[in-house]
Design an enzyme around this catalytic site. Sequence first.
Site, short mmCIF file in Angstrom:
data_model
loop_
_atom_site.label_atom_id
_atom_site.label_comp_id
_atom_site.label_asym_id
_atom_site.label_seq_id
_atom_site.Cartn_x
_atom_site.Cartn_y
_atom_site.Cartn_z
CG HIS A 189 49.88 76.34 124.25
ND1 HIS A 189 51.08 75.98 124.83
CD2 HIS A 189 49.20 77.01 125.19
CE1 HIS A 189 51.09 76.40 126.07
NE2 HIS A 189 49.97 77.03 126.33
CD GLU A 294 51.95 79.54 124.53
OE1 GLU A 294 50.81 80.03 124.55
OE2 GLU A 294 52.56 79.23 125.57
O1 LIG Z 1 47.35 74.80 131.56
P1 LIG Z 1 46.89 75.28 130.21
O2 LIG Z 1 45.42 75.61 130.17
O3 LIG Z 1 47.28 74.32 129.12
O4 LIG Z 1 47.65 76.64 129.93
C1 LIG Z 1 49.04 76.69 129.91
C2 LIG Z 1 49.50 78.13 129.66
O5 LIG Z 1 49.07 78.54 128.38
C3 LIG Z 1 49.54 79.84 127.96
O6 LIG Z 1 50.90 79.82 127.76
C4 LIG Z 1 49.14 80.92 128.96
O7 LIG Z 1 49.75 82.16 128.64
C5 LIG Z 1 49.51 80.51 130.35
O8 LIG Z 1 48.96 81.47 131.26
C6 LIG Z 1 48.99 79.13 130.68
O9 LIG Z 1 49.38 78.77 131.99
#
Ligand SMILES: O=P(O)(O)OC[C@H]1O[C@H](O)[C@H](O)[C@@H](O)[C@@H]1O
EC number: 5.1.3.15
Length: 320
Positions: A189, A294
């Site tokens: 990520h 990501e």
């Molecule tokens: O807030 P988190 O659990 O770290 O996730 C952050 C983000 O991760 C990814 O990019 C997903 O596609 C998003 O939908 C999500 O909002």
Amino acid sequence: MVDRTNRPSALKATDAAGPEAQIDIVGSGASSKVIATLPSGESVEVLLFGATVTSWKSNGGKTENLWLSEKAALDGSKAVRGGVPVVFPVFGPPPKSDHPTSSLPQHGFARTSRWEFLGKSSAEDALGSDSVKLDFGLYSSGLTDEARKAWPLDFGLVYSVTLSKDSLQTVINVRNEGEQSFEFQFLLHTYFKIQDISKVAVNGLLGVTYIDKVLDATEHKQSDNSIKITGEVDRVYASIPQDTTSIVEDGKPRFDVVRDNLQDTVVWNPWIEKAKSMGDFSPDDDYKHMVCVEVGAVQGWQKLDKGEVFEGGQTIKSLL
Ligand SMILES: O=P(O)(O)OC[C@H]1O[C@H](O)[C@H](O)[C@@H](O)[C@@H]1O
């Protein structure tokens, strides 16, 4: 890709990665981190909590490439908002029921588990003083009771972070160490630090099918090679034939993200409202200074039978 074994290679870790790369282990408990610095000044910092890369500096140490929220928790109390959180064994919210990951939190447990630092790796990649590779391990035995209960499968993860002068490589090696088969998803990520989102384009996904999680959660086809970010973006691009996704800023290439044995890529920017709603995203308007690209295997599931190994990762080139 080099054929690495999982736990055994980790135990073979030696000091052969180059006498001049400096390794410092700082902090204690959940805040411990490993810092590697090349003689030429480039550096990487990896928090043992989540094996999260929280800083990567290139250009002789002058250019930070990763975005890290000012309010990111770095004490092990929650997943780090920024850097390179490791997502395993499920991406996003797990399937609601009838799947072994259903009781796990969003993005699984790897980003909130305490990993072991296994050391600098052997010289198998012929690394000189211009590169250093750090290995981190997480095994089922190292999970919290809660995570182990939610996903009671026997696995071993070795995560290798290789710092070179102008690139950072992050590779996962997943081994099924139990009798039972298991399925997983995996994703890196990465939060890229950029100057100005209005001048940024994400290139290299032309013709790829994606799910738009903001719009309607249905499939679309990328019709333009250049993705401009002008609002909240949360897209899962799947089965990408091209190896490289590029981040271009002000018309100039800024990062190349090269996938290895990973077919999918998520592009995410929370934009104004979502950034404000996240307590650990700070400052509020820093959505202008970050974009997540990501890489992962998040479309469907990767299956490993007893003793089988999966390996995949990315090489990010900083092009400044
Ligand atoms: O807030 P988190 O659990 O770290 O996730 C952050 C983000 O991760 C990814 O990019 C997903 O596609 C998003 O939908 C999500 O909002």
